[in-house]
Design an enzyme around this catalytic site. Sequence first.
Site, short mmCIF file in Angstrom:
data_model
loop_
_atom_site.label_atom_id
_atom_site.label_comp_id
_atom_site.label_asym_id
_atom_site.label_seq_id
_atom_site.Cartn_x
_atom_site.Cartn_y
_atom_site.Cartn_z
N LEU A 110 0.83 -1.20 0.00
CA LEU A 110 0.00 0.00 0.00
C LEU A 110 0.87 1.26 0.00
O LEU A 110 1.95 1.27 0.58
CB LEU A 110 -0.91 0.02 1.23
CG LEU A 110 -1.84 -1.18 1.46
CD1 LEU A 110 -2.91 -0.83 2.48
CD2 LEU A 110 -2.48 -1.69 0.18
N HIS A 126 -0.49 -12.29 7.71
CA HIS A 126 0.82 -12.68 7.19
C HIS A 126 1.14 -14.09 7.65
O HIS A 126 0.96 -14.40 8.84
CB HIS A 126 1.89 -11.69 7.68
CG HIS A 126 3.24 -12.00 7.14
ND1 HIS A 126 3.59 -11.75 5.83
CD2 HIS A 126 4.32 -12.59 7.71
CE1 HIS A 126 4.83 -12.15 5.62
NE2 HIS A 126 5.30 -12.67 6.74
N ASP A 162 4.73 -5.31 6.45
CA ASP A 162 4.49 -6.27 7.55
C ASP A 162 5.07 -5.79 8.88
O ASP A 162 5.55 -6.60 9.69
CB ASP A 162 5.06 -7.66 7.19
CG ASP A 162 4.45 -8.22 5.91
OD1 ASP A 162 3.25 -7.98 5.67
OD2 ASP A 162 5.17 -8.88 5.14
C1 GRF Z 1 -2.24 -16.23 2.76
O1 GRF Z 1 -1.26 -17.17 3.04
C2 GRF Z 1 -1.99 -14.95 3.50
O2 GRF Z 1 -1.35 -15.12 4.73
C3 GRF Z 1 -1.07 -14.19 2.57
O3 GRF Z 1 -1.54 -14.51 1.28
C4 GRF Z 1 -2.22 -15.76 1.30
C5 GRF Z 1 -3.57 -15.55 0.74
O4 GRF Z 1 -4.30 -16.73 0.61
N1 GRF Z 1 -1.05 -12.79 2.86
P1 GRF Z 1 -5.84 -16.68 0.22
O5 GRF Z 1 -5.94 -15.93 -1.09
O6 GRF Z 1 -6.58 -15.99 1.32
O7 GRF Z 1 -6.24 -18.11 0.07
#
Ligand code: GRF
Length: 220
Positions: A110, A126, A162
């Site tokens: 962002l 995350h 993050d």
């Molecule tokens: C997840 O592992 C999340 O932690 C990361 O991106 C992935 C997204 O997975 N930020 P989804 O599209 O919600 O299945």
Amino acid sequence: MASAGRQVPVYEERLMMKKRIACCLSGRGSNFKAILESVKAEEIRGEIVLVVSDNPEAKGLSFARMNGIRSEAIVREKGEPRPEYFERIIKRLEECTVDLICLAGFMKVLSGNIVSRYRNRIINIHPALLPSFPGEEAQRQAVEYGVKVSGCTVHFVDEGVDTGPIILQETVPVLDGDTEEILAARILKKEHELFPRAVKLFCSDRLTVEGRYVRVEDSG
Ligand code: GRF
């Protein structure tokens, strides 16, 4: 609930109102689905009013459409400066009077304008125990480093990658022979519990940010 006949002060009325949630995603959208299920089950005092994706092909986007949720692909044009791209997204968020933005696998960093406009109202998931393994391929980083425990983190978004104040974390073991994929699947299961829990806390006004620290008033 207000008792019959009692005048409800305006601020109380606002607290009782459902929060208006936007989800931003780039891919399969399994975290978005987990949040949606929790909304449907009325565990979260909120409604998903908008789904935004930077990727028109995102599976999560078509799933949102199938569920009758307003869903839009907002694609960054070639050479478009990041702040201008996010300005277009902010416009849609404002038109939908969004209270909370959930980054559910949104693969764009962002820019400052959206972070400051929605300070402490953007949350991200995350797939690692921050501050360890920020950025991309967190599960691979964890396997390669040889940690024995990893997990997932839900945090508010600040100007860094993050780095924002941590809301909730959950751990999973890293086992002998784990590949990146095996660990990712174990973490993802936890993500699907953790993200809706954090959204529920936000929507019930049970999160207070004090500098880097997020106080959680957890009544179950
Ligand atoms: C997840 O592992 C999340 O932690 C990361 O991106 C992935 C997204 O997975 N930020 P989804 O599209 O919600 O299945």
